[in-house]
Scaffold this motif. Structure first.
Motif, PDB file in Angstrom:
ATOM      1  N   ALA A 211       0.829  -1.206   0.000  1.00 51.89           N
ATOM      2  CA  ALA A 211       0.000   0.000   0.000  1.00 51.89           C
ATOM      3  C   ALA A 211       0.855   1.244   0.000  1.00 51.89           C
ATOM      4  O   ALA A 211       0.502   2.261  -0.593  1.00 51.89           O
ATOM      5  N   VAL A 212       2.006   1.170   0.660  1.00 49.12           N
ATOM      6  CA  VAL A 212       2.884   2.326   0.728  1.00 49.12           C
ATOM      7  C   VAL A 212       3.454   2.645  -0.639  1.00 49.12           C
ATOM      8  O   VAL A 212       3.547   3.802  -1.041  1.00 49.12           O
ATOM      9  N   VAL A 213       3.875   1.608  -1.396  1.00 50.24           N
ATOM     10  CA  VAL A 213       4.366   1.836  -2.751  1.00 50.24           C
ATOM     11  C   VAL A 213       3.307   2.520  -3.588  1.00 50.24           C
ATOM     12  O   VAL A 213       3.568   3.481  -4.305  1.00 50.24           O
ATOM     13  N   CYS A 214       2.092   2.014  -3.495  1.00 48.73           N
ATOM     14  CA  CYS A 214       0.984   2.579  -4.269  1.00 48.73           C
ATOM     15  C   CYS A 214       0.784   4.057  -3.970  1.00 48.73           C
ATOM     16  O   CYS A 214       0.782   4.892  -4.863  1.00 48.73           O
ATOM     17  N   ALA A 215       0.650   4.378  -2.694  1.00 47.11           N
ATOM     18  CA  ALA A 215       0.407   5.761  -2.311  1.00 47.11           C
ATOM     19  C   ALA A 215       1.605   6.656  -2.646  1.00 47.11           C
ATOM     20  O   ALA A 215       1.445   7.778  -3.127  1.00 47.11           O
ATOM     21  N   ASN A 216       2.813   6.157  -2.396  1.00 50.32           N
ATOM     22  CA  ASN A 216       4.003   6.977  -2.620  1.00 50.32           C
ATOM     23  C   ASN A 216       4.296   7.198  -4.091  1.00 50.32           C
ATOM     24  O   ASN A 216       4.819   8.254  -4.474  1.00 50.32           O
ATOM     25  N   MET A 217       4.005   6.234  -4.936  1.00 50.00           N
ATOM     26  CA  MET A 217       4.202   6.443  -6.367  1.00 50.00           C
ATOM     27  C   MET A 217       3.312   7.562  -6.875  1.00 50.00           C
ATOM     28  O   MET A 217       3.723   8.365  -7.716  1.00 50.00           O
TER      29      MET A 217
ATOM     30  N   ASP B 186       1.180   5.035 -16.315  1.00 51.60           N
ATOM     31  CA  ASP B 186      -0.224   5.415 -16.223  1.00 51.60           C
ATOM     32  C   ASP B 186      -0.916   4.902 -14.973  1.00 51.60           C
ATOM     33  O   ASP B 186      -1.907   5.474 -14.537  1.00 51.60           O
ATOM     34  N   SER B 187      -0.422   3.806 -14.423  1.00 48.98           N
ATOM     35  CA  SER B 187      -1.053   3.223 -13.249  1.00 48.98           C
ATOM     36  C   SER B 187      -0.004   2.505 -12.416  1.00 48.98           C
ATOM     37  O   SER B 187       1.047   2.102 -12.920  1.00 48.98           O
ATOM     38  N   VAL B 188      -0.293   2.352 -11.134  1.00 49.29           N
ATOM     39  CA  VAL B 188       0.644   1.714 -10.220  1.00 49.29           C
ATOM     40  C   VAL B 188       0.693   0.211 -10.497  1.00 49.29           C
ATOM     41  O   VAL B 188      -0.350  -0.439 -10.576  1.00 49.29           O
ATOM     42  N   PRO B 189       1.887  -0.360 -10.663  1.00 55.41           N
ATOM     43  CA  PRO B 189       1.972  -1.807 -10.888  1.00 55.41           C
ATOM     44  C   PRO B 189       1.513  -2.607  -9.678  1.00 55.41           C
ATOM     45  O   PRO B 189       1.568  -2.123  -8.539  1.00 55.41           O
ATOM     46  N   LEU B 190       1.075  -3.821  -9.930  1.00 52.76           N
ATOM     47  CA  LEU B 190       0.513  -4.637  -8.859  1.00 52.76           C
ATOM     48  C   LEU B 190       1.572  -5.309  -7.988  1.00 52.76           C
ATOM     49  O   LEU B 190       1.279  -5.697  -6.861  1.00 52.76           O
ATOM     50  N   GLY B 191       2.780  -5.470  -8.511  1.00 57.38           N
ATOM     51  CA  GLY B 191       3.841  -6.132  -7.770  1.00 57.38           C
ATOM     52  C   GLY B 191       4.912  -5.155  -7.326  1.00 57.38           C
ATOM     53  O   GLY B 191       5.028  -4.044  -7.838  1.00 57.38           O
ATOM     54  N   THR B 192       5.714  -5.588  -6.360  1.00 55.95           N
ATOM     55  CA  THR B 192       6.807  -4.771  -5.831  1.00 55.95           C
ATOM     56  C   THR B 192       8.141  -5.427  -6.161  1.00 55.95           C
ATOM     57  O   THR B 192       8.303  -6.637  -5.976  1.00 55.95           O
ATOM     58  N   ILE B 193       9.090  -4.629  -6.636  1.00 56.46           N
ATOM     59  CA  ILE B 193      10.437  -5.123  -6.922  1.00 56.46           C
ATOM     60  C   ILE B 193      11.300  -4.953  -5.670  1.00 56.46           C
ATOM     61  O   ILE B 193      11.383  -3.849  -5.116  1.00 56.46           O
ATOM     62  N   GLN B 194      11.921  -6.012  -5.258  1.00 52.54           N
ATOM     63  CA  GLN B 194      12.870  -5.973  -4.142  1.00 52.54           C
ATOM     64  C   GLN B 194      14.257  -5.668  -4.698  1.00 52.54           C
ATOM     65  O   GLN B 194      14.757  -6.376  -5.574  1.00 52.54           O
ATOM     66  N   VAL B 195      14.880  -4.595  -4.183  1.00 53.30           N
ATOM     67  CA  VAL B 195      16.227  -4.223  -4.609  1.00 53.30           C
ATOM     68  C   VAL B 195      17.070  -3.966  -3.369  1.00 53.30           C
ATOM     69  O   VAL B 195      16.706  -3.141  -2.527  1.00 53.30           O
ATOM     70  N   GLU B 196      18.192  -4.677  -3.274  1.00 51.78           N
ATOM     71  CA  GLU B 196      19.107  -4.500  -2.155  1.00 51.78           C
ATOM     72  C   GLU B 196      20.514  -4.255  -2.685  1.00 51.78           C
ATOM     73  O   GLU B 196      20.888  -4.766  -3.746  1.00 51.78           O
ATOM     74  N   TYR B 197      21.306  -3.472  -1.924  1.00 49.58           N
ATOM     75  CA  TYR B 197      22.649  -3.088  -2.346  1.00 49.58           C
ATOM     76  C   TYR B 197      23.710  -3.675  -1.427  1.00 49.58           C
ATOM     77  O   TYR B 197      23.445  -3.939  -0.241  1.00 49.58           O
TER      78      TYR B 197
ATOM     79  N   ALA C  27       1.963  10.002  -4.844  1.00 52.73           N
ATOM     80  CA  ALA C  27       2.352  11.234  -4.158  1.00 52.73           C
ATOM     81  C   ALA C  27       3.609  11.842  -4.753  1.00 52.73           C
ATOM     82  O   ALA C  27       3.771  13.069  -4.752  1.00 52.73           O
ATOM     83  N   ASN C  28       4.491  11.006  -5.286  1.00 54.59           N
ATOM     84  CA  ASN C  28       5.740  11.490  -5.868  1.00 54.59           C
ATOM     85  C   ASN C  28       5.681  11.640  -7.387  1.00 54.59           C
ATOM     86  O   ASN C  28       6.714  11.865  -8.024  1.00 54.59           O
ATOM     87  N   GLY C  29       4.499  11.484  -7.946  1.00 56.10           N
ATOM     88  CA  GLY C  29       4.318  11.757  -9.368  1.00 56.10           C
ATOM     89  C   GLY C  29       4.851  10.706 -10.310  1.00 56.10           C
ATOM     90  O   GLY C  29       4.900  10.934 -11.522  1.00 56.10           O
ATOM     91  N   VAL C  30       5.262   9.530  -9.787  1.00 57.33           N
ATOM     92  CA  VAL C  30       5.661   8.452 -10.699  1.00 57.33           C
ATOM     93  C   VAL C  30       4.479   8.113 -11.600  1.00 57.33           C
ATOM     94  O   VAL C  30       4.626   7.880 -12.799  1.00 57.33           O
ATOM     95  N   VAL C  31       3.319   8.081 -10.997  1.00 52.82           N
ATOM     96  CA  VAL C  31       2.046   8.093 -11.710  1.00 52.82           C
ATOM     97  C   VAL C  31       1.478   9.494 -11.561  1.00 52.82           C
ATOM     98  O   VAL C  31       1.285   9.957 -10.442  1.00 52.82           O
ATOM     99  N   PRO C  32       1.292  10.279 -12.615  1.00 56.14           N
ATOM    100  CA  PRO C  32       1.303   9.871 -14.022  1.00 56.14           C
ATOM    101  C   PRO C  32       2.541  10.310 -14.813  1.00 56.14           C
ATOM    102  O   PRO C  32       2.537  10.190 -16.038  1.00 56.14           O
ATOM    103  N   ASP C  33       3.589  10.824 -14.171  1.00 60.62           N
ATOM    104  CA  ASP C  33       4.732  11.339 -14.928  1.00 60.62           C
ATOM    105  C   ASP C  33       5.366  10.283 -15.819  1.00 60.62           C
ATOM    106  O   ASP C  33       5.765  10.576 -16.961  1.00 60.62           O
ATOM    107  N   ILE C  34       5.507   9.061 -15.308  1.00 58.29           N
ATOM    108  CA  ILE C  34       6.255   8.024 -16.006  1.00 58.29           C
ATOM    109  C   ILE C  34       5.359   6.904 -16.504  1.00 58.29           C
ATOM    110  O   ILE C  34       5.503   6.428 -17.629  1.00 58.29           O
TER     111      ILE C  34
END
Length: 218
Positions: free
Chosen positions: A31-37, A48-59, A39-46
């Motif tokens: 839910a946080v990814v959805c809301a933050n995307m 059209d809609s929030v993807p249903l899955g989350t990508i895990q990225v670690e460094y 709130a930060n304009g990823v949708v609709p800047d990049i």
């Protein structure tokens, strides 16, 4: 199907409601990814809609991408040690990382910048895909504020794709500039992303080091 086709200009309250509807049907969705995307304009800047899955990225530095959290260029300078998203074993995917805010979010004259592009990824295993654009960490110029760094995964419904250009090792920048995610997705018939995540970053002392290693900095 409704979620995939919803218009990017739906009122924010309706979009937020849709986010929570998706959560009910998808245990992996954040839910946080959805809301933050949104709130930060990823949708609709990049996209059209929030993807249903989350990508895990670690460094290797020990940090991870977490729903729009702030990381530093120093922390993300090395190739991620973990990249994971739910995928169909027999399908191929396109995996991308972009910065739409170059040189700044207020004046994105050379954005989107392509930081990583891998196509024909089998079953979500990015390490086995065809790397077109090698990973390059964040390098926002001094005084340009926070940049968004967005990871997206797209299913390739027609199987393997061929891409002309966009080849760059980590020492070259020019082939990465003025990328357009929507145009690329349309040209290669990969639709909307099935998974995503993002972080934000601003200038730190590693940025001039990275630029000194670049062979074609504009």
């Amino acid at each position: 199907m409704f979620l995939e086709k919803r218009h990017r200009c739906l009122p924010q309250a309706v979009e937020l409601l849709l986010c929570f509807v998706v959560i009910i049907g998808s245990s992996e969705f954040s839910a946080v990814v959805c809301a933050n995307m949104e709130a930060n304009g990823v949708v609709p800047d990049i996209i059209d809609s929030v993807p249903l899955g989350t990508i895990q990225v670690e460094y290797p530095s020990g940090v991870s991408v977490n729903d729009g959290n702030e990381l530093t260029p120093t922390q993300v300078k090395d190739h991620p040690s973990v990249v994971n998203f739910t995928a169909e074993p027999e399908s191929l995917y396109t995996f991308v990382m972009i910065d739409p805010d170059a040189p700044s979010r207020a004046n994105p004259t050379v954005g989107q910048v392509l930081h990583w592009l891998v196509i024909n990824v089998p079953g979500g295993d990015v390490s086995e895909g065809e790397v077109l654009t090698e990973y390059r960490g964040s390098g926002p110029p001094l005084g340009t504020g926070l940049h968004r760094y967005i990871f997206l995964a797209y299913k390739q419904p027609a199987g393997r794709i061929t891409v002309d250009g966009l080849r760059a090792d980590r020492f070259h920048v020019k082939p990465r500039l003025m990328f357009n995610m929507r145009n690329f997705a349309e040209a290669h018939n990969i639709g909307q992303p099935v998974a995503g995540n993002f972080y934000v970053a601003q200038y730190d002392d590693y940025v001039p080091i990275a630029r000194s290693q670049t062979k074609d900095y504009p």
